[in-house]
Design a protein around this motif. Structure first.
Motif, PDB file in Angstrom:
ATOM      1  N   ILE A  96      34.609   6.568  53.956  1.00 29.91           N
ATOM      2  CA  ILE A  96      33.647   6.559  52.652  1.00 29.91           C
ATOM      3  C   ILE A  96      33.985   7.326  51.633  1.00 29.91           C
ATOM      4  O   ILE A  96      34.185   8.476  52.692  1.00 29.91           O
ATOM      5  N   GLU A  97      34.097   6.791  50.719  1.00 26.33           N
ATOM      6  CA  GLU A  97      34.796   7.948  49.674  1.00 26.33           C
ATOM      7  C   GLU A  97      33.955   8.787  49.247  1.00 26.33           C
ATOM      8  O   GLU A  97      32.117   8.060  49.613  1.00 26.33           O
ATOM      9  N   TRP A  98      33.757  10.562  49.215  1.00 21.51           N
ATOM     10  CA  TRP A  98      32.354  11.003  48.728  1.00 21.51           C
ATOM     11  C   TRP A  98      33.366  12.027  47.847  1.00 21.51           C
ATOM     12  O   TRP A  98      34.257  12.669  47.591  1.00 21.51           O
ATOM     13  N   THR A  99      32.005  12.286  47.035  1.00 18.58           N
ATOM     14  CA  THR A  99      32.616  13.357  46.513  1.00 18.58           C
ATOM     15  C   THR A  99      30.859  14.750  45.994  1.00 18.58           C
ATOM     16  O   THR A  99      30.239  13.954  46.807  1.00 18.58           O
ATOM     17  N   ILE A 100      31.263  15.559  45.435  1.00 19.67           N
ATOM     18  CA  ILE A 100      29.777  16.728  45.925  1.00 19.67           C
ATOM     19  C   ILE A 100      29.964  17.403  44.122  1.00 19.67           C
ATOM     20  O   ILE A 100      30.755  17.899  43.157  1.00 19.67           O
ATOM     21  N   ASP A 101      28.644  16.801  43.691  1.00 24.71           N
ATOM     22  CA  ASP A 101      28.221  17.393  42.333  1.00 24.71           C
ATOM     23  C   ASP A 101      27.690  18.391  42.327  1.00 24.71           C
ATOM     24  O   ASP A 101      26.618  19.019  42.954  1.00 24.71           O
TER      25      ASP A 101
END
Length: 78
Positions: A23-28
């Motif tokens: 699952i692709e993820w990013t950090i904001d």
């Protein structure tokens, strides 16, 4: 925002799980507390991560919280 070492360790508990599940993820980091953003079946999910180094519950709960969200969005029940 510079992410402290302890917080990076906590976030990695969840991101390792997301990586295992592909699952692709990013950090904001634009907010007071960093947010882990990911998509499950096309629906955006957010996990707010406490930036407090004294909050040991975050490390204990983040992986379970992410897994619970994934199960919910996939329609699985446990």
């Amino acid at each position: 925002m510079k992410v402290p070492h302890r917080l990076r360790e906590i976030i990695s508990l969840a991101t390792n799980l997301l990586d295992e599940l592909e699952i692709e993820w990013t950090i904001d980091t634009k907010h007071k507390h960093p947010r882990l953003l990911y998509n499950v079946n096309g629906k955006g999910c957010i996990q707010v991560v406490s930036a407090s180094s004294s909050d040991v519950r975050t490390a204990m709960n983040i992986r379970g919280d992410v897994m619970r969200t994934i199960r919910k969005e996939q329609g699985e029940k446990r």
